[in-house]
Design a protein around this motif. Structure first.
Motif, PDB file in Angstrom:
ATOM      1  N   VAL A  28       0.866  -1.229   0.561  1.00 36.08           N
ATOM      2  CA  VAL A  28       0.124  -0.110  -0.345  1.00 36.08           C
ATOM      3  C   VAL A  28       0.872   1.326   0.048  1.00 36.08           C
ATOM      4  N   THR A  29       1.863   1.190   0.884  1.00 29.93           N
ATOM      5  CA  THR A  29       3.282   2.483   0.663  1.00 29.93           C
ATOM      6  C   THR A  29       3.216   2.734  -0.520  1.00 29.93           C
ATOM      7  N   ILE A  30       3.589   1.493  -0.791  1.00 33.82           N
ATOM      8  CA  ILE A  30       4.488   1.903  -3.072  1.00 33.82           C
ATOM      9  C   ILE A  30       3.549   2.606  -3.101  1.00 33.82           C
ATOM     10  N   SER A  31       2.128   1.335  -3.176  1.00 33.09           N
ATOM     11  CA  SER A  31       1.012   1.952  -4.534  1.00 33.09           C
ATOM     12  C   SER A  31       0.431   3.570  -3.713  1.00 33.09           C
ATOM     13  N   SER A  32       1.049   3.702  -3.512  1.00 28.45           N
ATOM     14  CA  SER A  32       0.546   5.071  -3.274  1.00 28.45           C
ATOM     15  C   SER A  32       1.269   5.907  -2.937  1.00 28.45           C
ATOM     16  N   MET A  33       2.490   6.030  -3.043  1.00 30.26           N
ATOM     17  CA  MET A  33       4.130   6.823  -3.097  1.00 30.26           C
ATOM     18  C   MET A  33       3.806   7.033  -4.891  1.00 30.26           C
ATOM     19  N   ALA A  34       3.890   6.398  -5.466  1.00 29.02           N
ATOM     20  CA  ALA A  34       3.730   5.378  -7.318  1.00 29.02           C
ATOM     21  C   ALA A  34       2.675   6.681  -7.822  1.00 29.02           C
ATOM     22  N   SER A  35       1.553   6.335  -6.961  1.00 31.38           N
ATOM     23  CA  SER A  35      -0.315   6.840  -7.139  1.00 31.38           C
ATOM     24  C   SER A  35       0.082   8.848  -6.851  1.00 31.38           C
ATOM     25  N   ASN A  36       0.866   9.545  -6.161  1.00 33.20           N
ATOM     26  CA  ASN A  36       1.032  10.539  -5.772  1.00 33.20           C
ATOM     27  C   ASN A  36       1.992  10.922  -7.204  1.00 33.20           C
ATOM     28  N   PHE A  37       3.168  10.526  -7.065  1.00 31.12           N
ATOM     29  CA  PHE A  37       4.221  10.810  -7.790  1.00 31.12           C
ATOM     30  C   PHE A  37       3.847  11.415  -9.225  1.00 31.12           C
ATOM     31  N   LEU A  38       2.460  10.026 -10.021  1.00 33.13           N
ATOM     32  CA  LEU A  38       2.363   9.808 -10.901  1.00 33.13           C
ATOM     33  C   LEU A  38       1.026  11.078 -11.283  1.00 33.13           C
ATOM     34  N   THR A  39       0.132  11.626  -9.963  1.00 31.76           N
ATOM     35  CA  THR A  39      -0.929  11.828 -10.392  1.00 31.76           C
ATOM     36  C   THR A  39      -0.209  13.758 -10.179  1.00 31.76           C
ATOM     37  N   GLY A  40       1.227  13.379 -10.048  1.00 31.66           N
ATOM     38  CA  GLY A  40       1.860  15.546  -9.868  1.00 31.66           C
ATOM     39  C   GLY A  40       2.032  15.433 -11.585  1.00 31.66           C
ATOM     40  N   ILE A  41       2.742  14.829 -12.049  1.00 30.13           N
ATOM     41  CA  ILE A  41       2.884  14.398 -13.032  1.00 30.13           C
ATOM     42  C   ILE A  41       2.009  14.827 -14.306  1.00 30.13           C
ATOM     43  N   TRP A  42       1.194  13.975 -14.078  1.00 28.64           N
ATOM     44  CA  TRP A  42      -0.679  13.596 -14.886  1.00 28.64           C
ATOM     45  C   TRP A  42      -1.434  15.974 -15.132  1.00 28.64           C
ATOM     46  N   LYS A  43      -0.677  16.388 -13.511  1.00 31.32           N
ATOM     47  CA  LYS A  43      -1.497  17.258 -13.880  1.00 31.32           C
ATOM     48  C   LYS A  43      -0.907  18.475 -14.331  1.00 31.32           C
ATOM     49  N   ARG A  44       0.668  18.262 -14.601  1.00 32.13           N
ATOM     50  CA  ARG A  44       1.286  19.144 -14.925  1.00 32.13           C
ATOM     51  C   ARG A  44       1.173  18.497 -16.333  1.00 32.13           C
TER      52      ARG A  44
END
Length: 508
Positions: free
Chosen positions: A434-450
């Protein structure tokens, strides 16, 4: 934990509420390999040592400035395709020192000037030697590439001096750089120059693009891009040149004396020419002129002398485009992001492409059955010189056809790889997943917003999968393997825009 408590009291336990964050790695840090005038840092040699710099001033401080490119003058023969200048009804060519071919020169310094002019910033320099009589050699450059294996930061590899080798050695070195980027490191992108890319494809010596495609092979093409043609730049100015640009001053003086009338030339011209190159001139003499004064006088009164320097300037300003493109990659990455295709961008300090390419002529460069797309650099009226291509050399691949797709994936892979190292040897259980999944999802959400990922919502742009029965089996867990699967929708450039027109009935 209660089992560890032995004295009555109140104990504070802090728990991390959020997963580690992913730090986006740098995407535009090229490594340049080549020959330099010096390689010194306050007495410590920098030869064969990757060294990080941030400006041209730092390059000059550590590695020196331009090589002494010197030319001799000879009358044009049938073997010479074109002449460089004319004088007295005769045509002349400029021959490099020791009668080397025009391409046998040290390119790195001039290309570094072009790199910084086009938006370049931090980069690495690997100096493999000085300006010596041995000339450019392939083996030291391969060793320079190997030195980058221990460097983590560089993301691009550029070797301007490669085109100064013989054609076979140049292609071999380029293949070596592709292996380094796509097989050994898998996190770097090679920018290649087409050998003899200043020639027309219809040149009698052969089609340089066809030769390049035929000889390069098929390995690791999606980790590289190539550009054609070379560039006529404005890096070298006429004021940078003087008598030191010539091998034999006697040949120059004889030609200028002939222009002035030979034996009947005015005495003041004879006196000026007599001082050129004379080592034992006495500054106390009334007729004494410094070298700078002699140069300025001849440049103003002798069209032949001015034309010779102009021809030398044009030769020195003919440069391969890879270093300029490394600067463009850096500028686009900093302004828009690595997901923006580095194309439809004008080039600074560039007068024109060495070869003018038409719309029809670019078709074979961009799309070919062999798949080795060559990106065109074209001149457009009112717009200047533009980069007009955004494909890797793996042009037939739907996955890796575009430069920005390949480089964006490298950035995502490296960023997540480095961040996930913190969880090596952590328990392979649902909490870690869950920790790794959340970390990757947060990062990719930031990339998507940009704007780095395609999709109207994060769910459309990416998905992260990890867990028993989803990405792993019980046997994987027993063997200590934690598998994470990430799906991303990368944005692709609108390379072809089609506008459809159709007539309709009149309505009023």
């Amino acid at each position: 934990m209660a089992g560890a408590y032995k004295t009555p009291g109140v104990y504070i336990v802090e728990k991390n509420a959020f997963p580690n964050s992913v730090v986006e790695v740098a995407t535009a840090v090229p490594a340049f390999i080549g020959y330099t005038k010096i390689a010194d840092n306050k007495g410590t040699s920098l030869t064969n040592k990757p060294w990080r710099i941030t400006s041209l001033t730092e390059f000059i401080n550590y590695f020196g400035d331009a090589p002494e490119d010197r030319f001799d003058i000879a009358e044009k023969t049938d073997a010479d395709l074109t002449s460089d200048f004319k004088s007295g009804g005769k045509e002349f060519v400029l021959k490099r020192e020791n009668n080397k071919a025009d391409t046998k020169r040290y390119y790195l310094y001039r290309c570094m000037q072009l790199f910084f002019q086009n938006g370049g910033s931090p980069c690495y320099i690997v100096s493999i030697g000085g300006y010596s009589g041995d000339g450019v050699q392939r083996k030291p450059m391969e060793l320079g590439i190997d030195l980058l294996l221990k460097e983590q930061e560089p993301t691009m590899v550029v070797i301007p001096d490669a085109v100064a080798l013989d054609e076979g050695d140049c292609i071999g070195l380029q293949q070596y750089s592709l292996k380094h980027c796509g097989f050994q490191m898998k996190n770097r992108f090679a920018i290649l120059d087409v050998y003899d890319g200043f020639r027309e494809r219809s040149d009698p010596t052969g089609d340089c693009v066809t030769k390049f495609r035929a000889d390069l092979g098929t390995n690791f093409l999606n980790y590289s891009a190539a550009y054609y043609p070379w560039l006529n730049t404005s890096i070298v100015q006429t004021t940078d040149l003087d008598f030191s640009s010539f091998v034999s001053l006697e040949n120059v003086k004889n030609l200028l004396l002939t222009e002035a009338g030979g034996d009947t030339a005015p005495q003041d011209i004879k006196d000026i020419l007599a001082q050129v190159g004379k080592a034992d001139r006495d500054p106390k003499e009334k007729t004494y002129l410094s070298d700078d004064e002699l140069h300025k006088i001849l440049f103003s009164v002798s069209p032949t002398y001015a034309n010779m320097l102009l021809a030398i300037k044009n030769k020195l300003n003919l440069l391969p485009p890879a270093a300029a493109m490394a600067g463009v990659y850096t500028m686009v990455d900093n302004a828009r992001g690595v997901w923006k295709a580095p194309a439809n961008v004008s080039l600074a300090s560039v007068i024109s492409p060495a070869v003018n390419i038409t719309h029809d002529e670019q078709e074979d460069l961009n799309v070919t059955t062999a798949g080795k797309s060559i990106n065109a650099i074209r001149s457009f009226i009112g717009e200047g010189t533009l980069v007009w291509g955004a494909r890797t050399l793996d042009g037939n691949s739907l996955d890796w056809r575009y430069i920005n797709v390949r480089r964006t994936m490298i950035m995502l892979e490296e960023s997540l790889r480095l961040a996930t190292k913190a969880y090596v040897f952590e328990p392979n259980v649902s909490g870690t997943w869950v920790t790794i999944s959340s970390m990757a999802s947060n990062f990719l959400t930031g990339i998507w917003k940009r704007g780095g990922l395609a999709g109207a919502s994060p769910e459309d742009a990416f998905s992260v999968h990890v867990g028993l029965g989803e990405t792993m089996t019980a046997e994987d867990i027993l063997e200590g393997i934690l598998r994470v699967t990430i799906l991303v929708a990368l944005s692709r450039p609108a390379e072809f825009i089609e506008i459809t027109f159709q007539q309709q009935m009149q309505k009023s």
